[in-house]
Design a protein around this motif. Structure first.
Motif, short mmCIF file in Angstrom:
data_model
loop_
_atom_site.label_atom_id
_atom_site.label_comp_id
_atom_site.label_asym_id
_atom_site.label_seq_id
_atom_site.Cartn_x
_atom_site.Cartn_y
_atom_site.Cartn_z
N GLU A 1 0.69 -1.32 -0.02
CA GLU A 1 0.02 -0.03 0.01
C GLU A 1 0.85 1.39 -0.04
O GLU A 1 0.64 2.28 -0.56
CB GLU A 1 -0.99 0.03 1.11
CG GLU A 1 -2.10 -0.97 1.08
CD GLU A 1 -2.92 -0.91 2.37
OE1 GLU A 1 -3.72 -0.12 2.32
OE2 GLU A 1 -2.71 -1.78 3.34
N ASP A 2 2.02 1.43 0.86
CA ASP A 2 2.78 2.48 0.90
C ASP A 2 3.51 2.67 -0.47
O ASP A 2 3.45 3.88 -1.03
CB ASP A 2 3.73 2.06 1.95
CG ASP A 2 3.12 2.35 3.28
OD1 ASP A 2 2.05 2.84 3.62
OD2 ASP A 2 4.15 2.10 4.37
N ASN A 3 3.81 1.53 -1.10
CA ASN A 3 4.66 1.68 -2.33
C ASN A 3 3.52 2.16 -3.42
O ASN A 3 4.10 2.98 -4.27
CB ASN A 3 5.21 0.29 -2.81
CG ASN A 3 6.42 -0.10 -2.26
OD1 ASN A 3 7.21 0.79 -1.75
ND2 ASN A 3 6.92 -1.16 -2.32
N ILE A 4 2.10 1.84 -3.51
CA ILE A 4 1.31 2.42 -4.41
C ILE A 4 1.21 4.10 -4.15
O ILE A 4 1.03 4.74 -5.17
CB ILE A 4 0.02 1.82 -4.18
CG1 ILE A 4 -0.01 0.43 -4.59
CG2 ILE A 4 -1.26 2.60 -4.86
CD1 ILE A 4 0.21 -0.05 -6.01
N MET A 5 1.25 4.30 -2.92
CA MET A 5 1.21 5.79 -2.56
C MET A 5 2.41 6.31 -2.96
O MET A 5 2.45 7.60 -3.62
CB MET A 5 0.97 5.95 -1.19
CG MET A 5 -0.68 5.86 -0.68
SD MET A 5 -0.76 6.47 1.19
CE MET A 5 -0.06 5.03 2.08
N ARG A 6 3.51 5.79 -2.90
CA ARG A 6 4.68 6.62 -3.42
C ARG A 6 4.88 6.34 -5.06
O ARG A 6 5.45 7.75 -5.61
CB ARG A 6 6.01 5.53 -3.26
CG ARG A 6 6.41 5.44 -1.47
CD ARG A 6 7.60 4.59 -1.36
NE ARG A 6 7.89 4.70 0.08
CZ ARG A 6 7.66 3.91 1.04
NH1 ARG A 6 6.95 2.84 0.33
NH2 ARG A 6 7.88 3.78 2.26
N PHE A 7 4.14 5.58 -5.61
CA PHE A 7 3.96 6.04 -7.21
C PHE A 7 3.19 6.88 -7.47
O PHE A 7 3.25 7.67 -8.20
CB PHE A 7 3.41 4.60 -7.80
CG PHE A 7 3.27 4.40 -9.14
CD1 PHE A 7 4.47 4.46 -9.99
CD2 PHE A 7 1.86 4.46 -9.79
CE1 PHE A 7 4.26 4.59 -11.33
CE2 PHE A 7 1.78 4.43 -11.19
CZ PHE A 7 3.00 4.84 -12.02
N VAL A 8 2.02 7.02 -6.67
CA VAL A 8 1.17 8.25 -6.97
C VAL A 8 1.59 9.54 -6.63
O VAL A 8 1.58 10.44 -7.52
CB VAL A 8 -0.15 7.95 -6.07
CG1 VAL A 8 -1.17 9.27 -6.10
CG2 VAL A 8 -0.96 6.70 -6.66
N ILE A 9 2.21 9.54 -5.53
CA ILE A 9 2.80 11.03 -5.46
C ILE A 9 4.15 11.13 -6.06
O ILE A 9 4.40 12.48 -6.56
CB ILE A 9 3.12 11.08 -3.69
CG1 ILE A 9 4.19 10.14 -3.43
CG2 ILE A 9 1.92 11.18 -2.97
CD1 ILE A 9 4.78 10.66 -2.04
N GLY A 10 4.64 10.12 -6.69
CA GLY A 10 5.82 10.23 -7.58
C GLY A 10 5.41 10.82 -8.89
O GLY A 10 6.12 11.64 -9.25
N VAL A 11 4.38 10.38 -9.43
CA VAL A 11 4.04 10.72 -10.87
C VAL A 11 3.27 12.03 -10.75
O VAL A 11 3.34 12.80 -11.48
CB VAL A 11 3.01 9.60 -11.25
CG1 VAL A 11 2.18 10.32 -12.45
CG2 VAL A 11 3.70 8.35 -11.60
N SER A 12 2.64 12.25 -9.47
CA SER A 12 1.65 13.47 -9.25
C SER A 12 2.15 14.29 -8.04
O SER A 12 1.49 13.98 -6.98
CB SER A 12 0.21 13.14 -9.26
OG SER A 12 -0.48 14.28 -8.80
N PRO A 13 3.28 14.80 -7.83
CA PRO A 13 3.80 15.25 -6.33
C PRO A 13 3.02 16.36 -5.68
O PRO A 13 2.87 16.40 -4.82
CB PRO A 13 5.11 15.98 -6.91
CG PRO A 13 5.62 15.33 -8.10
CD PRO A 13 4.39 14.86 -9.05
#
Length: 294
Positions: free
Chosen positions: A190-202
């Motif tokens: 779950e944390d990695n999904i959030m890292r992906f989301v905020i990485g693509v969309s800071p």
């Protein structure tokens, strides 16, 4: 009777005849043919790109109707890769389309990337393991990678260029330890999904108008979507695919990104040195995590 030059003649003016011929001979790989992948593939075909590697292992169902180009009553239950292959061949009967109908995996990754000029990332948001492997292999092979995610009613784009910041350096995904429990592994996912989301969309612009927070559940692999976000993503991504293939115009690449949100009337250029290690990213990670808990 199909005629390539006539079919794509209205592109001329925005590209030269010589550039159109170059596009005819270019090869793109599209990982995933669902929401963004279907639109990306179709736009690339209408640009006149002549060689495709496409992949998807799913069939169309009713829940795809709000956003996926190939989804209709006529295609329910049909493989997405088969429908999109037929669509691409319908646009350009001369196109070479290699269909990886079993999806991208460890066994076919080399073949999927063979001879590819640009990799277009449109894998499911939750397919982190294979996404990381594809990006890493592209980096090793010197293949530019581009992702433009539909974020609410907008899109956020990232490009990873050979020799520059890599996917792993930017997203800073965490790997479970052998001693971790299933619960710990699930939390890390779950944390990695959030890292992906905020990485693509800071800047996470879409958080401002999410009206049903329960619609986002990373544990159940559930997120909302809109067709507007998909269409905007295809326009932004394919414009940059054209620039990459023709070596024309500035391409923003990681740690720089671009986010356009049509709902909020905002265009934001982001810069996150260190990627998700950046203090701003760490702050956004915890803000998003707390937001989704509320």
């Amino acid at each position: 009777m199909f005629n390539y030059k006539e079919a794509f003649s209205r592109n001329i003016g925005w590209v030269t005849r010589e550039e159109q011929e170059k596009l005819r001979n270019c090869r793109v790989a599209v990982g995933g043919l669902g929401g963004v992948g279907g639109d990306h593939s179709i736009v690339c075909a209408r640009m006149g790109i002549g060689h495709f590697h496409i992949s998807d292992l799913d069939d169309y169902d009713l829940a795809n109707f709000n956003r996926q180009a190939g989804a209709s009553m006529a295609t329910i239950g049909k493989p997405k890769s088969e429908v999109m292959e037929n669509t691409l061949r319908g646009i350009n009967p001369e196109a070479e389309v290699k269909n990886f109908s079993e999806g991208v995996n460890d066994d076919n990754l080399e073949a999927f990337l063979e001879g590819v000029d640009v990799y277009i990332d449109s894998l499911d948001i939750f397919a982190l393991d294979i996404r990381r492997k594809v990006f890493q292999r592209c980096y090793e092979k010197g293949i530019p990678c581009i992702t433009a995610a539909p974020m609410g009613m907008g899109t956020a784009m990232l490009v990873f260029m050979p020799g520059k910041m890599s996917f792993e350096e930017y997203f800073c995904m965490q790997d479970p330890k052998p001693t971790d429990t299933d619960e710990q592994k699930q939390r890390m996912f779950e944390d990695n999904i959030m890292r992906f989301v905020i990485g693509v969309s800071p800047s996470v612009q879409q958080r401002h108008y999410l009206v049903e927070r329960s619609s986002v559940n990373f544990l159940k692999k559930k997120v909302p979507s809109t067709c507007m976000g998909i269409s905007l993503a295809a326009g932004v991504l394919c414009t940059n695919v054209l620039k990459l293939l023709l070596d024309r115009g500035e391409v923003i690449c990681a740690p720089h990104g671009l986010h356009f949100d049509a709902y909020r009337n905002k265009l934001i250029k982001t810069w996150r040195p260190g990627g998700n290690r950046n203090p701003l990213q760490k702050l956004m990670f915890w803000r998003l995590k707390n937001l989704l808990k509320e």
